[in-house]
Design a protein around this motif. Structure first.
Motif, mmCIF file in Angstrom:
data_model
loop_
_atom_site.group_PDB
_atom_site.id
_atom_site.type_symbol
_atom_site.label_atom_id
_atom_site.label_comp_id
_atom_site.label_asym_id
_atom_site.label_seq_id
_atom_site.Cartn_x
_atom_site.Cartn_y
_atom_site.Cartn_z
ATOM 1 N N VAL A 25 1.937 9.210 -6.158
ATOM 2 C CA VAL A 25 2.426 10.580 -5.968
ATOM 3 C C VAL A 25 3.438 10.933 -7.052
ATOM 4 O O VAL A 25 3.407 12.038 -7.612
ATOM 5 C CB VAL A 25 3.041 10.747 -4.558
ATOM 6 C CG1 VAL A 25 3.809 12.045 -4.441
ATOM 7 C CG2 VAL A 25 1.953 10.675 -3.496
ATOM 8 N N ALA A 26 4.316 9.993 -7.389
ATOM 9 C CA ALA A 26 5.307 10.246 -8.436
ATOM 10 C C ALA A 26 4.629 10.462 -9.788
ATOM 11 O O ALA A 26 5.011 11.361 -10.554
ATOM 12 C CB ALA A 26 6.291 9.084 -8.514
ATOM 13 N N ILE A 27 3.620 9.663 -10.089
ATOM 14 C CA ILE A 27 2.910 9.802 -11.358
ATOM 15 C C ILE A 27 2.188 11.144 -11.425
ATOM 16 O O ILE A 27 2.246 11.846 -12.440
ATOM 17 C CB ILE A 27 1.926 8.631 -11.565
ATOM 18 C CG1 ILE A 27 2.706 7.346 -11.857
ATOM 19 C CG2 ILE A 27 0.936 8.923 -12.686
ATOM 20 C CD1 ILE A 27 1.857 6.097 -11.882
ATOM 21 N N GLY B 286 0.816 -1.207 0.000
ATOM 22 C CA GLY B 286 0.000 0.000 0.000
ATOM 23 C C GLY B 286 0.850 1.257 0.000
ATOM 24 O O GLY B 286 0.563 2.223 -0.712
ATOM 25 N N LEU B 287 1.911 1.250 0.802
ATOM 26 C CA LEU B 287 2.807 2.407 0.839
ATOM 27 C C LEU B 287 3.542 2.598 -0.479
ATOM 28 O O LEU B 287 3.708 3.726 -0.957
ATOM 29 C CB LEU B 287 3.812 2.255 1.987
ATOM 30 C CG LEU B 287 3.226 2.378 3.395
ATOM 31 C CD1 LEU B 287 4.280 2.021 4.438
ATOM 32 C CD2 LEU B 287 2.683 3.764 3.624
ATOM 33 N N VAL B 288 3.974 1.503 -1.082
ATOM 34 C CA VAL B 288 4.655 1.591 -2.379
ATOM 35 C C VAL B 288 3.685 2.116 -3.441
ATOM 36 O O VAL B 288 4.043 2.981 -4.251
ATOM 37 C CB VAL B 288 5.241 0.218 -2.791
ATOM 38 C CG1 VAL B 288 5.683 0.223 -4.238
ATOM 39 C CG2 VAL B 288 6.387 -0.157 -1.877
ATOM 40 N N ALA B 289 2.449 1.625 -3.424
ATOM 41 C CA ALA B 289 1.452 2.090 -4.393
ATOM 42 C C ALA B 289 1.176 3.580 -4.211
ATOM 43 O O ALA B 289 1.048 4.317 -5.196
ATOM 44 C CB ALA B 289 0.159 1.287 -4.246
ATOM 45 N N SER C 97 1.613 16.467 -13.687
ATOM 46 C CA SER C 97 1.344 17.900 -13.513
ATOM 47 C C SER C 97 2.448 18.740 -14.151
ATOM 48 O O SER C 97 2.181 19.782 -14.741
ATOM 49 C CB SER C 97 1.183 18.253 -12.033
ATOM 50 O OG SER C 97 2.401 18.100 -11.341
ATOM 51 N N THR C 98 3.688 18.284 -14.057
ATOM 52 C CA THR C 98 4.798 19.016 -14.675
ATOM 53 C C THR C 98 4.685 18.990 -16.196
ATOM 54 O O THR C 98 4.755 20.028 -16.852
ATOM 55 C CB THR C 98 6.148 18.411 -14.253
ATOM 56 O OG1 THR C 98 6.256 18.493 -12.842
ATOM 57 C CG2 THR C 98 7.298 19.138 -14.901
ATOM 58 N N PHE C 99 4.509 17.806 -16.763
ATOM 59 C CA PHE C 99 4.410 17.701 -18.213
ATOM 60 C C PHE C 99 3.116 18.292 -18.729
ATOM 61 O O PHE C 99 3.068 18.816 -19.836
ATOM 62 C CB PHE C 99 4.545 16.252 -18.677
ATOM 63 C CG PHE C 99 5.949 15.743 -18.597
ATOM 64 C CD1 PHE C 99 6.985 16.395 -19.231
ATOM 65 C CD2 PHE C 99 6.242 14.597 -17.884
ATOM 66 C CE1 PHE C 99 8.281 15.935 -19.155
ATOM 67 C CE2 PHE C 99 7.539 14.121 -17.800
ATOM 68 C CZ PHE C 99 8.554 14.783 -18.437
#
Length: 59
Positions: free
Chosen positions: A30-32, A22-25, A37-39
């Motif tokens: 968050v990374a995605i 769950g923490l990894v997901a 948002s940047t792109f």
């Protein structure tokens, strides 16, 4: 009832593994979102510039 469920999850190996997944997901999500948002902002700027250029050419 929820407290019992959490105790069971934390007491066994399966619960610990489920929490880790769950923490990894959550970290991947968050990374995605940060990447999109940047792109997304850069893509929006590029499209606006293209639209402006096309508008000027059609005049």
């Amino acid at each position: 009832m929820m407290a019992k469920l959490f105790r069971q999850l934390l007491s066994g190996q399966e619960g610990t593994t489920a929490i880790e997944y769950g923490l990894v997901a959550a970290l991947v999500a968050v990374a995605i979102l940060g990447t999109l948002s940047t792109f997304g902002e850069k893509l929006s700027q590029t499209m606006a510039a293209m639209h402006e250029q096309w508008s000027q050419q059609s005049e």
